[in-house]
Write a protein that holds these residues in place. Sequence first.
Motif, PDB file in Angstrom:
ATOM      1  N   TYR A 161       0.831  -1.202   0.000  1.00  0.00           N
ATOM      2  CA  TYR A 161       0.000   0.000   0.000  1.00  0.00           C
ATOM      3  C   TYR A 161       0.863   1.248   0.000  1.00  0.00           C
ATOM      4  CZ  TYR A 161      -3.248   3.511   1.892  1.00  0.00           C
ATOM      5  OH  TYR A 161      -3.980   4.635   2.105  1.00  0.00           O
ATOM      6  N   ASN A 197       1.078   3.942  -3.168  1.00  0.00           N
ATOM      7  CA  ASN A 197       0.700   5.340  -3.010  1.00  0.00           C
ATOM      8  C   ASN A 197       1.858   6.262  -3.291  1.00  0.00           C
ATOM      9  OD1 ASN A 197      -1.995   5.726  -2.637  1.00  0.00           O
ATOM     10  ND2 ASN A 197      -1.944   5.480  -0.419  1.00  0.00           N
ATOM     11  N   LEU A 226      -3.920   9.735  -4.256  1.00  0.00           N
ATOM     12  CA  LEU A 226      -3.665   8.589  -3.395  1.00  0.00           C
ATOM     13  C   LEU A 226      -4.934   7.782  -3.212  1.00  0.00           C
ATOM     14  CD1 LEU A 226      -1.585  10.427  -0.669  1.00  0.00           C
ATOM     15  CD2 LEU A 226      -0.811   9.378  -2.774  1.00  0.00           C
TER      16      LEU A 226
END
Lengths: 208, 460
Positions: B316, B320, B327
Amino acid sequence: MARHMAQTADVLKTFPRSASTVKEARPREMQKLGDFKLPHFFNYPPYFTLQPVRETREKQVQLWKELILDYCRTQKIFVIKLEEEFPLFSNSVIERTLSHEAREAFLLALAAEGRAEWLDKGHRSCLILWHRIQEWADIIVNFVKDNGFEDSVMTVEEIRSGIESRGTELHGIDRTILMRALKLLEQKGKLAIFKGTSTDDEGIKFSV
Amino acid sequence: MSNFFSKAEVTSSGRPVFIHNEVECHLLSGVDLEPEDHHHFTPLKSGILILTTHRLLWLHSSSATTPTSASAIPLAAISHIFSSRKSLKSVFHSPRIRFQVLVSPDGRLFDPGSGSGSSSGSGSRSVAVTAVIRGKGDCDGFLVKFWDSWRARAWESNETSGSGSGSGSGLASGSEAGTGTGGGLYSSDGSLRMVGVAGILRKEQQMWESTDKSLQDAFQDLNALMSKAKEMVMLAEKMRQKLLSGTSSQTSGTNDEDMGSKEEMQDWLLSVGIISPVTKESAGALYHQQLSRQLADFVRTPLERAGGMINLIDAYCLFNRARGTELISPDDMLQACSLWEKFDVPVMLRKFDSGVMVIQNKSHSDEEVFARIKSLAAKPEALRNGVSPTDAAMSLGIAPAMAKEHLLTAESKGLLCRDISPDGFRFYVNLFPEIEPLNIYFVKDYGMCSTWIKAVSTSG
């Protein structure tokens, strides 16, 4: 000259031999606990950690049960106190000790199959029955027969520490266990227990 | 002379009798009232000029006698108040207040109450009057109050409510000492009078009440807004349902236009914060589809670097960071990963017993990992000291957290055993299966146990 050699020997003694210079030809002997021979897995570290996986745990418990009974039988130990040091529960070679949780787990397993009994509700003290009560009862009956005590009277103390008991398994038996066995025999009509004149011992009248 | 002015009644103590609702505003002493034209009336000298909400009253003042009457000029009769002229002359003179009064045809002061003359239009003659203030009073203040009272036209509300009951209901500032705030609170028309401390409190109260009312009105609007919002939401729901039924009923026979608009609709719904239901039933909203594929592509490189398995949280963060802007939320991430099941992508999401979630290659096989772990645990070093998560991490080329998960999984499969000590958490190859309870001193020649024994013994 001799003194010089002795000195050299002394000097050599102060320096421990390094592992790389010495290789043993055969595996090292397993250590002993007193005169009790320990199995090889006693030095296997996971043996001293309560295993979470079910199958592994079952095996571990089984091995410990055997070991405890064997040790107690050979060392004539009748009671294990959980909070006190017990030689079997520690291994100084691998520096591991059984946790309280582990000890309790193994003793519970023994109790579940009638090989142990808790002496208190707090599970601090455990009676180890490496002979079941019935087995002890049989041993008493044989003892009585072997010595011709069929119609005699003896005190409880005499049974466990008298001259005749020497060399038998009865010698040094735990009093609690002995009383239980005697009571069992009394129920079967093989003997009668009566209170002696002195306050601290009971008498047994056999009628085997 | 004195006929010019209206008559004002005076009490026995020499105070003017106020007509109902009249309030005294200011008082000046030593005042002369002079007409500009001496024909109209003789000047009144040295009196007390009292300004009220309704009239200008002039009382003759002398310490010896109590005045028995007073002259009154109704403020309604005043047509104009002159602003004070400041000149060199006025510096030396006593201050003056000049105003203009209407005169009725009979030469007397126009009196609106008496009904003489229809309106100010008929008697349009006016006379200028000057009040010369010889006393020490605050002339400028008086003038200000004069203006205020004249403009306030308090007498007009009086006229509308009809003639006063003549009770002369005492004013708090007035002559009747006894009444005070009690009887004087309510005027004859029932409205509260704003007088004294009670008056202040009443004013406060009224202010609160009006604020409360306006707040209520505002909230009415808010409620109206909310009900409108409800309608909007219902509308959006209806559209959702339509879309939902639309996609499920049609299989492949839709024309592209329809599909396009439907997808647009979904995008629009999504942008206003409504998750399209299509996500769950079929391939999902376009947004999540695209995201899912993008993620699958992106995650391949980190996966390789990490040895085939990567913590979801790590993925994750990396994703991002790569995106820079736009995002995605953790929810989006989870959704995107769960969509992989439906696509043909080479990665998958996996959850361990401990709750840890990882992304791994589909080609990743647990068996392969276990084999590697087993061989690692069988090495002499591992036989002697066990395997820690760090050791496994280094040997397998993966993160320690991942390594620990693998070790725990291997343990649950019976390949390893744990060893917990002050040194830490370690794993050993599982020897228990080889040990026979009834024959505990026996060791097979070529089993793991003998290997272990040999390894342990040679440490010296």
